[in-house]
Design an enzyme around this catalytic site. Structure first.
Site, PDB file in Angstrom:
ATOM      1  N   GLU A  51      36.452  20.307  68.863  1.00  0.00           N
ATOM      2  CA  GLU A  51      36.393  21.697  68.407  1.00  0.00           C
ATOM      3  C   GLU A  51      35.659  22.514  69.467  1.00  0.00           C
ATOM      4  OE1 GLU A  51      34.640  21.936  64.557  1.00  0.00           O
ATOM      5  OE2 GLU A  51      36.031  20.499  63.653  1.00  0.00           O
ATOM      6  N   ASP A  62      26.051  29.743  60.920  1.00  0.00           N
ATOM      7  CA  ASP A  62      25.469  28.771  61.833  1.00  0.00           C
ATOM      8  C   ASP A  62      23.951  28.819  61.813  1.00  0.00           C
ATOM      9  OD1 ASP A  62      27.857  27.690  62.877  1.00  0.00           O
ATOM     10  OD2 ASP A  62      28.160  29.502  64.056  1.00  0.00           O
TER      11      ASP A  62
END
Length: 272
Positions: A51, A62
């Site tokens: 990824e 995040d």
């Protein structure tokens, strides 16, 4: 006839080997574009799925590690074209399935059709856009399907089966299930209801299930691999790179990838 995507091929191959796939995540351009390319090439020797993160200034899901990595990549001069360069460089040397992990705003600004076309041309197999609701994904899904790309949706356990069925029906290639509650980079035990959630998803969709967000050690990877089709690790690589700046960090990340891959191939030994 519908062509099988590279992501589907890879997950089919690892399933035939009776093991989960190792998926690794790193932002493109972190800590610099040249070093990130070196790291990605080494990770590709152990990973089944890669990824490639598209650094963004407001990464809301995040945690601190990925936020810091995104900021460093942006400060080092990252441009959206660097994602396609990274995918293209990896496609030339690796058989891993190559995905882009990005928020919706950069794709929207770039243009969904243009982004999908460039990603497919570079050798990408899919995109993960965690903040794109399925109700607002029509333009992206049309562009992705038109260029043979999978769209991997992130699903949460606190929604109804009806909602899950709708999201899973729109997705392809894989479904992404969070291993812990909260943001990425959590360093703690896997969510106690994770196995149950994966079983619930299997009753809703035939798509492979990937487990990530909070998987950081070979032991956790081995546990998750006992019920998931792919195990996704990201923040642990950033911590490894930060712990040893320069070439030593590149080696540290590669060592972690090898250890994780070993854990998925020998789950009973690693989880003991």
């Amino acid at each position: 006839m519908i062509r099988t995507s590279r992501l589907e091929e890879v997950l089919g191959a690892t399933r035939a080997q009776s093991r989960a796939a190792l998926a690794v995540y790193l932002p493109a351009g972190y800590p610099t574009l040249d070093q990130s390319l070196d790291i990605f090439r080494l990770l590709a020797t152990s990973a089944d799925v890669i990824e490639v993160g598209l650094p963004f200034s407001d990464p809301m899901m995040d945690g601190p590690s990925i936020q810091h990595a995104n900021a460093q990549a942006l400060q080092a001069g990252f441009r959206i074209e660097d994602v396609f360069t990274t995918i293209r460089e990896l496609a030339a040397v690796s058989t891993a399935a190559l995905l882009v992990m990005t928020y919706w705003q950069p794709v929207h600004r770039y243009g969904p059709e243009r982004f999908a076309r460039r990603l497919a041309a570079a050798g990408g197999a899919a995109a993960i856009i965690p903040d794109l609701p399925v109700e607002e994904a029509t333009d992206w899904l049309r562009a992705a399907r038109g260029h043979g790309l999978n769209t991997v949706f992130v699903v949460a356990p606190n929604v109804t089966d009806q909602r899950l069925a709708r999201v899973c029906a729109a997705g392809s290639g894989m479904i992404y299930a969070p291993a812990t509650a909260g943001v990425t980079g959590t360093q703690g035990p896997l969510h106690p209801g994770l196995h149950t959630f994966v079983d619930r998803l299997r009753g809703i969709t035939p798509l492979p299930i990937g487990v990530g967000i909070g998987v950081s050690t070979p032991e956790q990877a081995a546990i998750a691999s006992s019920f998931a089709d792919a195990v996704i690790v990201g923040s642990a690589f950033i911590r490894a790179i930060e712990a040893k700046p320069g070439p030593a960090g590149t080696i540290e990340a590669a060592t972690l990838a090898r250890n994780l891959a070993h854990g998925l191939r020998n789950p009973l030994q690693s989880a003991a």
